[in-house]
Design a protein around this motif. Structure first.
Motif, PDB file in Angstrom:
ATOM      1  N   ARG A  52       9.189  14.078  -9.392  1.00 48.98           N
ATOM      2  CA  ARG A  52       9.500  14.925 -10.916  1.00 48.98           C
ATOM      3  C   ARG A  52      10.689  15.723 -10.443  1.00 48.98           C
ATOM      4  NH1 ARG A  52       4.951  15.022 -14.161  1.00 48.98           N
ATOM      5  NH2 ARG A  52       2.926  14.478 -13.059  1.00 48.98           N
ATOM      6  N   GLY A  53      11.713  15.462 -11.584  1.00 46.47           N
ATOM      7  CA  GLY A  53      12.788  16.226 -11.411  1.00 46.47           C
ATOM      8  C   GLY A  53      13.555  16.576 -12.691  1.00 46.47           C
ATOM      9  N   HIS A  54      14.639  17.199 -12.773  1.00 45.37           N
ATOM     10  CA  HIS A  54      15.295  17.479 -14.188  1.00 45.37           C
ATOM     11  C   HIS A  54      16.415  16.695 -14.658  1.00 45.37           C
ATOM     12  CE1 HIS A  54      13.448  21.479 -13.602  1.00 45.37           C
ATOM     13  NE2 HIS A  54      13.836  21.609 -12.572  1.00 45.37           N
ATOM     14  N   GLY A  55      16.314  15.447 -14.274  1.00 42.47           N
ATOM     15  CA  GLY A  55      17.138  14.397 -14.761  1.00 42.47           C
ATOM     16  C   GLY A  55      16.455  12.960 -14.453  1.00 42.47           C
ATOM     17  N   PRO A  56      17.229  12.152 -15.159  1.00 42.05           N
ATOM     18  CA  PRO A  56      16.747  10.532 -14.720  1.00 42.05           C
ATOM     19  C   PRO A  56      16.626  10.238 -13.166  1.00 42.05           C
ATOM     20  CG  PRO A  56      18.373  10.596 -16.341  1.00 42.05           C
ATOM     21  CD  PRO A  56      18.580  11.993 -15.858  1.00 42.05           C
ATOM     22  N   LEU A  57      15.378   9.795 -12.739  1.00 40.81           N
ATOM     23  CA  LEU A  57      15.376   9.519 -11.304  1.00 40.81           C
ATOM     24  C   LEU A  57      15.396   8.367 -10.869  1.00 40.81           C
ATOM     25  CD1 LEU A  57      11.913  11.710 -11.469  1.00 40.81           C
ATOM     26  CD2 LEU A  57      14.181  12.541 -10.463  1.00 40.81           C
ATOM     27  N   GLN A  58      15.814   8.250  -9.627  1.00 41.33           N
ATOM     28  CA  GLN A  58      15.977   6.914  -8.942  1.00 41.33           C
ATOM     29  C   GLN A  58      15.514   7.117  -7.657  1.00 41.33           C
ATOM     30  OE1 GLN A  58      20.167   6.088  -8.911  1.00 41.33           O
ATOM     31  NE2 GLN A  58      20.230   5.227 -10.780  1.00 41.33           N
ATOM     32  N   TRP A  59      14.739   5.761  -7.117  1.00 39.00           N
ATOM     33  CA  TRP A  59      14.103   5.521  -5.848  1.00 39.00           C
ATOM     34  C   TRP A  59      14.912   5.053  -4.872  1.00 39.00           C
ATOM     35  CZ3 TRP A  59       9.828   8.099  -4.504  1.00 39.00           C
ATOM     36  CH2 TRP A  59       9.070   8.706  -5.620  1.00 39.00           C
ATOM     37  N   LYS A  60      15.032   5.282  -3.703  1.00 40.80           N
ATOM     38  CA  LYS A  60      15.939   4.415  -2.709  1.00 40.80           C
ATOM     39  C   LYS A  60      14.878   4.374  -1.479  1.00 40.80           C
ATOM     40  CE  LYS A  60      20.590   5.587  -3.616  1.00 40.80           C
ATOM     41  NZ  LYS A  60      21.892   6.014  -3.083  1.00 40.80           N
ATOM     42  N   ASN A  65      12.776  -3.071   4.185  1.00 41.33           N
ATOM     43  CA  ASN A  65      13.354  -4.351   4.106  1.00 41.33           C
ATOM     44  C   ASN A  65      13.184  -4.707   2.576  1.00 41.33           C
ATOM     45  OD1 ASN A  65      14.627  -4.604   6.788  1.00 41.33           O
ATOM     46  ND2 ASN A  65      12.583  -5.574   7.249  1.00 41.33           N
ATOM     47  N   ARG A  66      12.400  -3.916   1.836  1.00 34.92           N
ATOM     48  CA  ARG A  66      12.088  -4.483   0.574  1.00 34.92           C
ATOM     49  C   ARG A  66      13.191  -3.877  -0.268  1.00 34.92           C
ATOM     50  NH1 ARG A  66       6.543  -6.006   0.018  1.00 34.92           N
ATOM     51  NH2 ARG A  66       5.133  -5.146   1.439  1.00 34.92           N
ATOM     52  N   SER A  67      13.103  -4.436  -1.662  1.00 39.76           N
ATOM     53  CA  SER A  67      14.302  -3.932  -2.632  1.00 39.76           C
ATOM     54  C   SER A  67      13.135  -3.540  -3.706  1.00 39.76           C
ATOM     55  CB  SER A  67      15.067  -5.068  -3.004  1.00 39.76           C
ATOM     56  OG  SER A  67      14.337  -6.032  -3.683  1.00 39.76           O
ATOM     57  N   LEU A  68      13.932  -2.598  -4.714  1.00 40.34           N
ATOM     58  CA  LEU A  68      13.138  -2.101  -6.027  1.00 40.34           C
ATOM     59  C   LEU A  68      12.475  -3.445  -6.948  1.00 40.34           C
ATOM     60  CD1 LEU A  68      15.014   1.005  -6.898  1.00 40.34           C
ATOM     61  CD2 LEU A  68      12.740   0.690  -5.689  1.00 40.34           C
ATOM     62  N   LEU A  96       1.339  -3.386   1.869  1.00 33.85           N
ATOM     63  CA  LEU A  96       2.124  -2.698   3.102  1.00 33.85           C
ATOM     64  C   LEU A  96       2.103  -3.425   4.170  1.00 33.85           C
ATOM     65  CD1 LEU A  96       1.320   1.283   2.254  1.00 33.85           C
ATOM     66  CD2 LEU A  96       3.395   0.102   1.846  1.00 33.85           C
ATOM     67  N   VAL A  97       3.225  -3.459   4.829  1.00 35.41           N
ATOM     68  CA  VAL A  97       3.423  -4.111   6.343  1.00 35.41           C
ATOM     69  C   VAL A  97       4.068  -2.996   6.978  1.00 35.41           C
ATOM     70  CG1 VAL A  97       3.249  -6.363   5.390  1.00 35.41           C
ATOM     71  CG2 VAL A  97       5.533  -5.050   5.534  1.00 35.41           C
ATOM     72  N   ALA A  98       4.139  -3.431   8.259  1.00 33.87           N
ATOM     73  CA  ALA A  98       4.817  -2.351   9.343  1.00 33.87           C
ATOM     74  C   ALA A  98       6.305  -2.003   8.859  1.00 33.87           C
ATOM     75  CB  ALA A  98       4.606  -3.077  10.668  1.00 33.87           C
ATOM     76  N   ASN A  99       6.885  -3.166   8.451  1.00 31.06           N
ATOM     77  CA  ASN A  99       8.301  -2.914   8.225  1.00 31.06           C
ATOM     78  C   ASN A  99       8.738  -2.199   6.902  1.00 31.06           C
ATOM     79  OD1 ASN A  99       8.046  -5.899   9.243  1.00 31.06           O
ATOM     80  ND2 ASN A  99       9.903  -4.927   9.922  1.00 31.06           N
ATOM     81  N   ASP A 100       7.497  -1.683   6.259  1.00 29.88           N
ATOM     82  CA  ASP A 100       7.568  -0.590   5.147  1.00 29.88           C
ATOM     83  C   ASP A 100       7.747   0.868   5.817  1.00 29.88           C
ATOM     84  OD1 ASP A 100       7.588  -2.463   2.935  1.00 29.88           O
ATOM     85  OD2 ASP A 100       5.568  -2.653   3.078  1.00 29.88           O
ATOM     86  N   PRO A 129       3.562  -2.128  16.685  1.00 28.53           N
ATOM     87  CA  PRO A 129       3.738  -1.098  16.744  1.00 28.53           C
ATOM     88  C   PRO A 129       5.256  -0.597  16.744  1.00 28.53           C
ATOM     89  CG  PRO A 129       3.386  -1.855  19.078  1.00 28.53           C
ATOM     90  CD  PRO A 129       2.942  -3.122  17.912  1.00 28.53           C
ATOM     91  N   PHE A 130       6.089  -1.609  17.075  1.00 29.79           N
ATOM     92  CA  PHE A 130       7.478  -1.147  16.766  1.00 29.79           C
ATOM     93  C   PHE A 130       7.755  -1.828  15.462  1.00 29.79           C
ATOM     94  CE2 PHE A 130       7.559  -1.621  21.452  1.00 29.79           C
ATOM     95  CZ  PHE A 130       8.072  -0.459  21.850  1.00 29.79           C
ATOM     96  N   VAL A 131       8.786  -0.750  14.370  1.00 33.63           N
ATOM     97  CA  VAL A 131       9.096  -1.334  13.082  1.00 33.63           C
ATOM     98  C   VAL A 131       9.713  -2.770  13.008  1.00 33.63           C
ATOM     99  CG1 VAL A 131      10.219  -0.611  11.205  1.00 33.63           C
ATOM    100  CG2 VAL A 131       8.933   0.990  12.491  1.00 33.63           C
ATOM    101  N   ASP A 132      10.856  -2.867  14.091  1.00 33.19           N
ATOM    102  CA  ASP A 132      11.523  -3.960  13.884  1.00 33.19           C
ATOM    103  C   ASP A 132      11.644  -4.399  15.434  1.00 33.19           C
ATOM    104  OD1 ASP A 132      13.558  -5.850  13.490  1.00 33.19           O
ATOM    105  OD2 ASP A 132      15.188  -4.578  13.442  1.00 33.19           O
ATOM    106  N   PRO A 133      10.709  -5.115  15.925  1.00 37.41           N
ATOM    107  CA  PRO A 133      10.552  -5.775  17.186  1.00 37.41           C
ATOM    108  C   PRO A 133      11.450  -7.011  17.693  1.00 37.41           C
ATOM    109  CG  PRO A 133       8.887  -6.485  15.982  1.00 37.41           C
ATOM    110  CD  PRO A 133       9.622  -5.705  15.251  1.00 37.41           C
ATOM    111  N   HIS A 134      11.839  -6.756  18.939  1.00 36.64           N
ATOM    112  CA  HIS A 134      12.518  -7.822  19.661  1.00 36.64           C
ATOM    113  C   HIS A 134      12.192  -8.315  20.696  1.00 36.64           C
ATOM    114  CE1 HIS A 134      15.795  -7.226  16.351  1.00 36.64           C
ATOM    115  NE2 HIS A 134      15.665  -6.133  16.461  1.00 36.64           N
TER     116      HIS A 134
END
Length: 510
Positions: A52-60, A65-68, A96-100, A129-134
């Motif tokens: 909730r806010g005092h203007g048009p809201l945007q999520w980031k 790795n997902r997009s809106l 949901l996945v770990a990378n979220d 357990p690691f978000v971005d494993p290698h």
């Protein structure tokens, strides 16, 4: 006393001002629910956030790795009535996945100012357990020599998991062990000595008795970027040809040059690029070639290449591309030189260098002397490109030289001729053959004297007479046909000049 009271009032006013500013910031900032931060969820679960806010809201989705626009992401407006905030937005992510795992921002702008609030979400996954494993192939972590710290981005899907940092084969430097900083939202931050190399490092953890690791390879990169250029810088092509441009640059050890091409009609994606690197010397040469097939008239113009080590260290270069609709072949004399060339015998070098303008270039080139082809293996003449070279010019080199150029595929042919005149210094044949200086003749009789001379151009001959009495000053004087014999001269009856072919040369006989 009065001064002391003033100081107290000043402190109170400043404190109140600071508190008021902080209160106003909180009033203007959006509010995210649930208010728990960080928020801990599980794999395959559901993320549901309300802002909730005092203007048009945007999520980031800062770290995700997902997009809106992803299928599992949904953003919708919600009821803002009965709330002090005039705007409301809901973010829902399913499956949901770990990378979220990461930070989620809600923001709006009002009166030129930006206001945002963030929440950090852990999506726990015992299998990741690691978000971005290698685990197999290490990721290269590039840094510049002046940077004194390094981030190993092995952030985790659990906020309280235990992670250790180890080296490969050899132990980590003592300074790294003592000063390393762990943050599950970031990873490890370690000191990085500018002149000390660190080999491969591992982030290790254990979940449900199972070991996990993520590999990283620190690498110093350079600022060096030199000699960026496009070859060729200027190119002419026919419609339908393939354009090939090569953008190159030089750097040093661990340098990585990023090349970006920009040119007319680049958005049509008709082109291909190829990246190469030469490490054979201490200076690394890197390049990216541009291939553009089936050129059209619309492809002409300026082509730009940007060579970049990082966003602040780069060089821009350009090349001009000219597109011609029809083939042509023109040949002419250079520097307004005439077709006839005069040189003196003995000249060390003479070059016939015609001016050739052709597209495509000629695929046939031949030289002729007096209509006879000149062999490329000739010892008297040398050919290079379209030029003909004569070394140590002699009189026998005189003649007509013709260059013949052509392009068989296009049916184009052109000829150009040069006439070479070799000037030869005059010589008298009798002077070369005479064995005595004085020859006797009978007095009173008619005698004929002959002088045979040669030169190019043919020389003019003049007779001189010189008395040979003893004890007199020797003076040469010209001889003329109207002279009459007297005490000092013989009578010259006639002087005749004619040209004769003597030993294959036209000579003047007098």
């Amino acid at each position: 006393m009065g001064s002391s009271n003033c100081f107290r009032w000043a402190v109170v006013i400043l404190c109140c001002s600071s508190l008021t500013h902080g209160h106003l910031e909180r009033e203007h900032s959006p509010m995210i629910l649930p208010s728990e931060n960080p928020l801990i969820l599980h794999k395959d679960g559901l993320l549901h956030l309300t802002c909730r806010g005092h203007g048009p809201l945007q999520w980031k989705l800062v770290d995700s790795n997902r997009s809106l626009s992803s299928e599992e992401v949904k953003v919708e407006s919600c009821d803002s009535r009965h709330h002090s905030h005039s705007h409301c937005s809901k973010l829902t992510i399913t499956s949901l996945v770990a990378n979220d795992t990461g930070r989620y921002n809600c923001e709006y702008s009002k009166n030129g100012s930006a206001h945002f609030t963030s929440i950090y979400v852990y999506v726990q996954d015992p299998e990741q357990p690691f978000v971005d494993p290698h685990p197999l192939r290490p990721i290269i972590l590039e840094s510049y020599r002046h940077e004194t710290s390094l981030i190993l981005p092995c952030r985790t899907t659990y906020p309280d998991i235990e992670v250790t940092l180890t080296g490969q084969l050899v132990a980590l430097p003592e300074k790294v062990v003592k000063e390393q900083i762990w943050d599950p939202k970031v990873g490890f931050k370690i000191p990085y000595d500018p002149y000390r190399e660190i080999s491969m490092v591992f982030c290790k953890t254990k979940v449900n008795g199972r070991d996990f690791e993520s590999k990283y390879f620190p690498m110093r990169i350079t600022h060096a970027l030199q000699n960026v250029k496009i070859t060729p810088e200027r190119v002419k092509l026919l419609v339908g040809d393939t354009l090939i441009l090569n953008c190159t640059g030089k750097t040093t050890h661990n340098g990585r040059i990023k090349f970006t091409w920009d040119f007319p009609k680049s958005k049509e994606n008709r082109h291909e690029t190829q990246w190469t690197m030469d490490r054979s010397t201490k200076v690394y040469v890197m390049s990216r070639s541009l291939f553009l097939p089936n050129i059209t008239m619309e492809d002409k113009g300026v082509y730009h290449c940007r060579a970049e080590i990082n966003p602040t260290i780069y060089m821009n270069v350009t090349a001009k591309v000219i597109v011609i609709e029809h083939p042509y072949l023109n040949i002419s004399y250079k520097h307004e030189r005439h077709s006839t060339i005069r040189v003196k015998e003995g000249r060390k070098k003479l070059v016939f260098d015609p001016k050739v303008q052709a597209l495509p270039p000629p695929d046939m080139a031949a030289w002729f002397k007096d209509g006879v082809p000149i062999n490329r293996s000739s010892t008297c003449y040398k050919m290079s490109g379209f030029t003909l070279i004569i070394v140590n010019v002699q009189q026998q080199n005189a003649g007509v030289f013709t260059v013949s150029l052509g392009n068989q595929a296009r049916g184009l042919h052109r000829n150009l001729s040069f006439t070479l005149i070799v000037e030869v210094k005059p010589i008298i044949s009798e002077a070369e053959l005479a064995t005595v200086d004085v020859q006797p003749y009978m007095i009173g009789r008619q005698h004929q004297l002959t002088c045979t001379a040669y030169g190019v151009p043919l020389p003019n001959t003049t007779w001189f007479w010189q008395p040979c009495q003893l004890n007199t000053t020797l003076i040469k004087s010209p001889v003329h046909t109207d002279d009459r014999g007297n005490y000092s001269h013989n009578w010259i009856k006639s002087i005749n000049v004619k040209r004769e072919l003597v030993k294959g040369k036209i000579k003047v006989c007098v």
